[in-house]
Design a protein around this motif. Structure first.
Motif, PDB file in Angstrom:
ATOM      1  N   SER A 184      -2.341  12.417  -5.707  1.00  0.00           N
ATOM      2  CA  SER A 184      -1.071  11.692  -5.689  1.00  0.00           C
ATOM      3  C   SER A 184       0.070  12.610  -6.113  1.00  0.00           C
ATOM      4  N   ASP A 189       4.616  12.268   6.033  1.00  0.00           N
ATOM      5  CA  ASP A 189       6.049  12.010   6.241  1.00  0.00           C
ATOM      6  C   ASP A 189       6.550  12.561   7.582  1.00  0.00           C
ATOM      7  N   VAL A 224      -3.195   9.025   4.619  1.00  0.00           N
ATOM      8  CA  VAL A 224      -2.617   8.842   3.271  1.00  0.00           C
ATOM      9  C   VAL A 224      -2.283   7.374   2.992  1.00  0.00           C
TER      10      VAL A 224
HETATM   11  C1  EPZ Z   1       5.419  10.655  -2.244  1.00  0.00           C
HETATM   12  O1  EPZ Z   1       5.162   9.277  -2.470  1.00  0.00           O
HETATM   13  C2  EPZ Z   1       6.640  10.715  -1.360  1.00  0.00           C
HETATM   14  N1  EPZ Z   1       7.743  10.062  -2.043  1.00  0.00           N
HETATM   15  C3  EPZ Z   1       6.366  10.041  -0.020  1.00  0.00           C
HETATM   16  O2  EPZ Z   1       7.464  10.337   0.813  1.00  0.00           O
HETATM   17  C4  EPZ Z   1       5.115  10.644   0.637  1.00  0.00           C
HETATM   18  O3  EPZ Z   1       4.758   9.883   1.769  1.00  0.00           O
HETATM   19  C5  EPZ Z   1       3.935  10.665  -0.345  1.00  0.00           C
HETATM   20  O4  EPZ Z   1       4.322  11.295  -1.592  1.00  0.00           O
HETATM   21  C6  EPZ Z   1       2.731  11.432   0.194  1.00  0.00           C
HETATM   22  O5  EPZ Z   1       3.086  12.754   0.494  1.00  0.00           O
HETATM   23  C7  EPZ Z   1       8.432  10.717  -2.973  1.00  0.00           C
HETATM   24  O6  EPZ Z   1       8.182  11.872  -3.270  1.00  0.00           O
HETATM   25  C8  EPZ Z   1       9.539   9.978  -3.633  1.00  0.00           C
HETATM   26  P1  EPZ Z   1       1.369   9.447  -3.468  1.00  0.00           P
HETATM   27  P2  EPZ Z   1       4.147   8.852  -3.608  1.00  0.00           P
HETATM   28  O7  EPZ Z   1       1.308   9.010  -4.873  1.00  0.00           O
HETATM   29  O8  EPZ Z   1       4.234   9.843  -4.708  1.00  0.00           O
HETATM   30  C9  EPZ Z   1      -2.300   6.314  -3.370  1.00  0.00           C
HETATM   31  C10 EPZ Z   1       9.174   9.891   2.361  1.00  0.00           C
HETATM   32  O9  EPZ Z   1       9.173   9.439   3.530  1.00  0.00           O
HETATM   33  N2  EPZ Z   1      -2.003   6.130  -4.799  1.00  0.00           N
HETATM   34  O10 EPZ Z   1       1.092  10.882  -3.163  1.00  0.00           O
HETATM   35  O11 EPZ Z   1       4.426   7.428  -3.921  1.00  0.00           O
HETATM   36  C11 EPZ Z   1      -1.187   5.753  -2.473  1.00  0.00           C
HETATM   37  O12 EPZ Z   1      -1.356   4.383  -2.246  1.00  0.00           O
HETATM   38  C12 EPZ Z   1       8.293   9.274   1.310  1.00  0.00           C
HETATM   39  O13 EPZ Z   1       9.896  10.818   1.979  1.00  0.00           O
HETATM   40  C13 EPZ Z   1      -2.807   5.321  -5.558  1.00  0.00           C
HETATM   41  O14 EPZ Z   1      -3.766   4.727  -5.089  1.00  0.00           O
HETATM   42  O15 EPZ Z   1       2.773   9.025  -2.849  1.00  0.00           O
HETATM   43  C14 EPZ Z   1      -1.344   6.620  -1.248  1.00  0.00           C
HETATM   44  O16 EPZ Z   1      -2.379   6.087  -0.442  1.00  0.00           O
HETATM   45  C15 EPZ Z   1       7.643   8.048   1.743  1.00  0.00           C
HETATM   46  N3  EPZ Z   1      -2.508   5.182  -6.885  1.00  0.00           N
HETATM   47  C16 EPZ Z   1      -1.810   7.984  -1.790  1.00  0.00           C
HETATM   48  O17 EPZ Z   1      -2.331   7.707  -3.096  1.00  0.00           O
HETATM   49  C17 EPZ Z   1      -1.462   5.833  -7.465  1.00  0.00           C
HETATM   50  O18 EPZ Z   1      -1.249   5.677  -8.669  1.00  0.00           O
HETATM   51  C18 EPZ Z   1      -0.736   9.050  -1.928  1.00  0.00           C
HETATM   52  O19 EPZ Z   1       0.376   8.517  -2.633  1.00  0.00           O
HETATM   53  C19 EPZ Z   1      -0.638   6.654  -6.680  1.00  0.00           C
HETATM   54  C20 EPZ Z   1      -0.929   6.791  -5.333  1.00  0.00           C
END
Ligand code: EPZ
Length: 430
Positions: free
Chosen positions: A165, A307, A329
């Protein structure tokens, strides 16, 4: 109501300058909370997500001064408030970084659950798992996440992330830089913005090793002091314009990029018959012949970025043959598909897999942006389509793309912003 009106079918030619990275900026700005002194942050993108996060810091009591179009001075030395207002926090996803930053600074934080694009469930359990392991009590109630370090200060420890994440990696890093002792994050995310946040914090006096690998070690320090830092260029903005050239044809030099960050995107475009020439801090993208099919699976960095999934889908729609797109993802990142179908795209979605049958031409239609990257993908589809495409709900796009209309017009796209107050009234009445 503001919409973008695009007359498609015009090849692109010229140069586009890429802005600073959104997903680095929205973490680095809250990181200024940990710094005792003035942080001069350069190469900030002018987008509404950045405005929102700066507004939150100001509301908390930070002194924010605009130095020029892309530079701000942020001084959080005098902040005494650790409660983030609900209406501001709900506008953006990145408001969750305030939990880690406020916990690091004050040992307590009150932050509403974050907003942002809707891709199905977006839990933050891994963030919370990290804070709890570091000695914080975390409760959710009354519309807020309440977090408090039991001894008033976060404690270094080992945190293994069950899922890679980006947000949890950066949030735990923020909570750890001023903690007692060493924090080790295992199975950490490796995205360029994770490295950029670590570089920012290190330049202010933090002790972070291993960012960009899957084990990050953060040795807590007593204090961070002010300095100057320049945010990296936006990987996804650059990839979006590369896809736009692939869609519309032509030749564009995309400047102010780190070509290494674009390799995963470049590789797919090359497979599809697009020419990409890497230079020191630019890529030259050219497409004259037909696009060919390929398969794409999104994965954490250095895999193909989620993204960029809607933008690559836009060009697969007009590639010869059948392509398979797999979202690795997010649970639900295909909400835009119905809008593409209005333009004649042939896409079947089953869970996380989309099968795209390339068509000769998309045709212009009236469509609605449903989130940030899907909105950008609709612009790309509009550039490739014959006829006129009208895209509504463009505020989603403006959350993350600085001056997209100006940048595309500058390379010959026929795209303009249309504001129709009459329609706004109609929409409200309806
Ligand atoms: C970041 O979101 C970005 N946002 C997103 O960009 C991007 O899609 C994503 O990372 C993946 O690269 C920002 O940086 C503000 P994750 P984030 O935690 O941090 C699961 C854009 O278009 N997960 O890496 O929220 C989650 O459900 C945006 O610019 C958990 O299960 O994403 C997902 O399936 C949209 N529990 C995966 O992990 C958690 O506590 C990755 O999520 C955290 C995440």
């Amino acid at each position: 109501m503001t919409k973008y009106v695009i007359h498609g079918g015009k090849p692109l030619s010229g140069e586009i300058e890429i802005s600073g990275a959104k997903n680095a900026a929205v973490a680095i700005i809250p990181a200024a909370l940990l710094v005792d002194g003035v942080c001069r942050i350069e190469n900030i993108p002018q987008i509404s997500d950045v405005t929102s996060i700066l507004n939150i810091l100001q509301d908390l009591g930070a002194d924010v001064r605009t130095v020029n179009r892309t530079t701000v001075d942020v001084d959080c030395s005098h902040i005494r408030n650790a409660k983030v207002p609900e209406e501001l926090a709900r506008k953006i996803r990145a408001s969750y970084y305030l939990i880690g930053a406020l916990l690091g600074r004050f040992g307590c934080a009150e932050v509403p659950p974050p907003g942002g694009c809707d891709f199905g469930g977006r839990p933050i359990d891994q963030h919370i798992k990290g804070f709890v392991a570091m000695g914080a009590g975390v409760e959710v109630g009354g519309g807020y996440i309440h977090a408090r370090a039991k001894n008033g200060r976060m404690q270094g420890t080992q945190v293994y992330l069950d899922i890679v994440s980006v947000g949890a990696t950066m949030n735990i890093m923020l909570a750890a830089v001023l903690a007692d002792g060493m924090t080790v994050i295992e199975n950490a995310a490796k995205e360029p913005h994770v490295v950029d946040l670590a570089n920012f914090l290190n330049s202010m006096g933090a002790d972070i090793m291993g960012a960009g690998t899957d084990v990050i070690k953060i040795r807590g320090v007593q204090r961070l002091s002010g300095g100057v830092y320049s945010i990296i260029p936006d990987q996804i903005e650059a990839g979006t314009y590369m896809a736009a050239v692939a869609a519309a044809g032509g030749e564009v030099l995309i400047r102010n990029v780190i070509p290494k960050h674009l390799e995963c995107i470049t590789a797919k475009l090359l497979e599809m018959g697009v020419e990409v020439e890497e230079q020191d801090d630019a890529v030259l993208v050219r497409r004259s012949g037909p696009l060919t099919r390929t398969n794409v699976k999104t994965l954490p960095y250095p895999g193909f970025p989620t993204d960029m999934q809607p933008q690559i889908a836009a060009i697969l729609c007009i590639a010869e043959g059948t392509s398979v797109l797999t979202e690795g993802v997010w649970d639900n990142r295909y909400r835009y598909v119905d809008e593409f179908r209005r333009m004649g795209a042939q896409i079947q979605v089953d869970g996380k897999i989309a099968v795209i049958e390339g068509v000769q031409r998309l045709t212009g239609a009236r469509i609605q942006a449903c989130d940030l990257r899907a909105g950008a993908a609709m612009v790309i589809a509009g550039l490739a389509a014959c006829g006129t495409t009208e895209i509504g709900c463009v505020h989603h796009i403006e959350r993350g793309y600085e001056d997209i209309v100006r940048k595309l017009s500058g390379v010959g796209a026929d795209i303009r912003v249309v504001v129709t107050p009459g329609e706004e009234k109609q929409a409200q009445v309806g």
